[in-house]
Design a protein around this motif. Structure first.
Motif, PDB file in Angstrom:
ATOM      1  N   GLU A  91       0.834  -1.197   0.000  1.00 29.35           N
ATOM      2  CA  GLU A  91       0.000   0.000   0.000  1.00 29.35           C
ATOM      3  C   GLU A  91       0.865   1.241   0.000  1.00 29.35           C
ATOM      4  N   GLY A  94      -2.225   7.247  -0.525  1.00 30.59           N
ATOM      5  CA  GLY A  94      -3.465   7.352  -1.284  1.00 30.59           C
ATOM      6  C   GLY A  94      -4.275   6.078  -1.294  1.00 30.59           C
ATOM      7  N   GLY A  95      -3.794   5.051  -0.593  1.00 29.34           N
ATOM      8  CA  GLY A  95      -4.574   3.829  -0.485  1.00 29.34           C
ATOM      9  C   GLY A  95      -4.488   2.914  -1.689  1.00 29.34           C
ATOM     10  N   LYS A  96      -3.507   3.155  -2.547  1.00 28.93           N
ATOM     11  CA  LYS A  96      -3.382   2.326  -3.753  1.00 28.93           C
ATOM     12  C   LYS A  96      -2.556   1.076  -3.456  1.00 28.93           C
ATOM     13  N   LEU A  97      -3.059  -0.063  -3.887  1.00 30.81           N
ATOM     14  CA  LEU A  97      -2.334  -1.318  -3.744  1.00 30.81           C
ATOM     15  C   LEU A  97      -1.592  -1.632  -5.026  1.00 30.81           C
TER      16      LEU A  97
END
Lengths: 109, 115
Positions: A91, A94-97
């Motif tokens: 992660e 911005g919470g992007k995986l």
């Protein structure tokens, strides 16, 4: 940016143990682990957070070394049902995986 | 009861056509995603919506346009399909901003084949 998983593939006999590693070049907020069986959707296994908190599967354990930006998934006493492709997801802000390339695990009887 | 559903499951079409994939979740989650998984199993995020607002928009060709009519639905429209668009597309949902400390629930996937 994509985390690197190792090994790429592993073959086990039932009852054997395995470790799958995930390494990132970026600072991580958390690490997610998913398993995908052939022809199916990825299924959540575990989240490891900064500070040591974990959420997830009872029979699977994992570690998260924040300083080294690494995580390891420990599969003990493997069962046939453990077969599949394991993905770590790191992660970023911005919470992007961002998912690794996957580790294919085959458990044989 | 299916948590995250996608339609269609398989989609075979010719180059140049326009197609849509629909996704619905009945989990009450706030965040939904589209992922593309190529033939090498590389799973890459394309878009993310939080309560109908676009929050993640990866480097994806403009031919791909997501639309979220409400927080339970996230559709993906693809214009002028190309051979390289062939892949499995997964929809996913998650509560409270997704990747931030929460698991993602994936739909069954849509296998798109462009001929």
């Amino acid at each position: 940016q994509q985390p690197v998983q190792s090994p790429q593939a592993v073959i086990l006999r039932e009852g054997e143990d395995a470790v799958i590693n995930c390494s990132s070049s970026k600072a991580l907020y958390s690490v997610h682990w998913y398993r995908q069986k052939h022809g199916e959707a990825p299924v959540f296994l575990m989240i490891l957070l900064k500070g040591g908190e974990q959420k997830g599967h009872e029979k699977i354990s994992a570690s998260f070394n924040e300083k080294k930006q690494q995580s390891s998934l420990y599969l003990t006493a493997s069962q046939l049902s453990y077969s599949g492709t394991y993905f770590c997801g790191t992660e970023l802000s911005g919470g992007k995986l961002i998912f690794g390339q996957g580790t294919e695990l085959s458990v044989k009887p | 009861d299916t948590a995250v559903s996608q339609t269609p499951k398989y989609l075979v079409t010719q180059m140049g056509n326009d197609k849509s994939i629909k996704c619905e979740q009945n989990l009450g989650h706030d965040t939904m995603y589209w992922y593309k998984q190529d033939s090498k199993k590389f799973l890459k995020i394309m878009f993310s919506y939080n309560n109908k607002e676009l929050i993640i928009n990866e480097t994806v060709p403009n031919r791909f346009s997501p639309k979220s009519p409400d927080k339970a639905h996230l559709n993906l429209h693809i214009n002028s399909l190309e051979l390289g668009d062939s892949a499995v597309y997964f929809c996913a949902s998650s509560p409270l901003g997704g990747g931030v400390h929460n698991e993602q629930f994936f739909g069954p996937g849509t296998r798109l084949t462009v001929l």
